[in-house]
Design a protein around this motif. Structure first.
Motif, PDB file in Angstrom:
ATOM      1  N   VAL A  77       0.873  -1.125  -0.014  1.00 51.78           N
ATOM      2  CA  VAL A  77      -0.165  -0.059   0.075  1.00 51.78           C
ATOM      3  C   VAL A  77       0.713   1.246  -0.076  1.00 51.78           C
ATOM      4  O   VAL A  77       0.666   2.195  -0.658  1.00 51.78           O
ATOM      5  CB  VAL A  77      -0.911   0.049   1.083  1.00 51.78           C
ATOM      6  N   GLY A  78       2.056   1.276   1.004  1.00 50.36           N
ATOM      7  CA  GLY A  78       3.036   2.396   0.890  1.00 50.36           C
ATOM      8  C   GLY A  78       3.619   2.531  -0.742  1.00 50.36           C
ATOM      9  O   GLY A  78       3.918   3.746  -0.966  1.00 50.36           O
ATOM     10  N   LEU A  79       3.748   1.578  -1.398  1.00 54.41           N
ATOM     11  CA  LEU A  79       4.456   1.666  -2.675  1.00 54.41           C
ATOM     12  C   LEU A  79       3.266   2.330  -3.550  1.00 54.41           C
ATOM     13  O   LEU A  79       3.659   3.124  -4.700  1.00 54.41           O
ATOM     14  CB  LEU A  79       4.794   0.324  -3.108  1.00 54.41           C
TER      15      LEU A  79
ATOM     16  N   PHE B  87       3.505   6.052  -5.827  1.00 56.99           N
ATOM     17  CA  PHE B  87       3.758   5.363  -6.960  1.00 56.99           C
ATOM     18  C   PHE B  87       4.566   6.820  -7.958  1.00 56.99           C
ATOM     19  O   PHE B  87       5.372   6.340  -8.651  1.00 56.99           O
ATOM     20  CB  PHE B  87       2.550   4.971  -7.833  1.00 56.99           C
ATOM     21  N   GLY B  88       4.103   7.970  -7.931  1.00 57.25           N
ATOM     22  CA  GLY B  88       4.780   9.041  -8.482  1.00 57.25           C
ATOM     23  C   GLY B  88       6.220   9.255  -8.222  1.00 57.25           C
ATOM     24  O   GLY B  88       7.150   9.225  -9.178  1.00 57.25           O
ATOM     25  N   LEU B  89       6.493   9.268  -6.964  1.00 48.86           N
ATOM     26  CA  LEU B  89       8.142   9.092  -6.615  1.00 48.86           C
ATOM     27  C   LEU B  89       8.890   8.068  -7.155  1.00 48.86           C
ATOM     28  O   LEU B  89       9.945   8.228  -7.538  1.00 48.86           O
ATOM     29  CB  LEU B  89       8.363   9.282  -4.960  1.00 48.86           C
TER      30      LEU B  89
ATOM     31  N   MET C 126      17.537   5.489 -10.324  1.00 50.62           N
ATOM     32  CA  MET C 126      18.051   5.317  -9.046  1.00 50.62           C
ATOM     33  C   MET C 126      17.989   4.033  -8.373  1.00 50.62           C
ATOM     34  O   MET C 126      18.700   3.533  -7.743  1.00 50.62           O
ATOM     35  CB  MET C 126      18.024   6.717  -8.428  1.00 50.62           C
ATOM     36  N   LEU C 127      16.591   3.875  -8.293  1.00 51.27           N
ATOM     37  CA  LEU C 127      16.255   2.683  -7.458  1.00 51.27           C
ATOM     38  C   LEU C 127      16.778   1.372  -7.908  1.00 51.27           C
ATOM     39  O   LEU C 127      17.327   0.510  -7.446  1.00 51.27           O
ATOM     40  CB  LEU C 127      14.493   2.495  -7.341  1.00 51.27           C
ATOM     41  N   ALA C 128      16.685   1.313  -9.412  1.00 54.40           N
ATOM     42  CA  ALA C 128      17.262   0.205 -10.073  1.00 54.40           C
ATOM     43  C   ALA C 128      18.773   0.039  -9.912  1.00 54.40           C
ATOM     44  O   ALA C 128      19.238  -1.062  -9.588  1.00 54.40           O
ATOM     45  CB  ALA C 128      16.904   0.222 -11.584  1.00 54.40           C
ATOM     46  N   VAL C 129      19.573   1.123 -10.109  1.00 58.19           N
ATOM     47  CA  VAL C 129      20.815   0.767  -9.962  1.00 58.19           C
ATOM     48  C   VAL C 129      21.106   0.679  -8.474  1.00 58.19           C
ATOM     49  O   VAL C 129      22.067  -0.117  -8.178  1.00 58.19           O
ATOM     50  CB  VAL C 129      21.709   2.444 -10.279  1.00 58.19           C
TER      51      VAL C 129
END
Length: 119
Positions: free
Chosen positions: A71-73, A77-79, A86-89
């Motif tokens: 739910v937090g994700l 979602f916009g962020l 950056m998250l993938a790296v």
């Protein structure tokens, strides 16, 4: 089961109190988990039956504990859409580092224990 739940929540409470009192940069439940581990090691590495029942029940419903994270994700979602590179790296690099350290540690421990077996 009440005793097992009391043990778990008591360790978490003591962990929270230690974090607040000492100003530690670690979450209280982590300190509580380390406290619980210490208690279990001191009592002969045997998990009490009351604690085992509670833990088995929690582990049986572990998937439900991921619902709030999902739910937090979705709330952010916009962020996530803006920062996906950056998250993938970060995920790839942290996974590679974890695998490298784990491999190094396993090879070192394997050499250590094989040397002891030869003696």
């Amino acid at each position: 089961m009440l005793l097992g739940l009391l043990i778990l929540l008591g360790c978490q409470l003591i962990g929270e109190l230690l974090v607040v009192a000492l100003g530690l940069p670690v979450p209280g439940p982590v300190v509580g988990m380390l406290l619980l581990l210490s208690l279990l090691l001191l009592t002969g590495r045997r998990v009490p039956e009351a604690l085992r029942k509670v833990v088995d029940g929690l582990l049986g419903h572990l998937a439900l504990l991921f619902v709030p994270a999902g739910v937090g994700l979705m709330n952010h979602f916009g962020l996530l859409a803006r920062e996906w590179v950056m998250l993938a790296v970060t995920l790839v690099v942290s996974t590679a580092i974890t695998m490298a350290v784990t491999g190094w540690l396993m090879s070192r421990l394997a050499r250590r224990f094989s040397a002891k077996e030869e003696l």
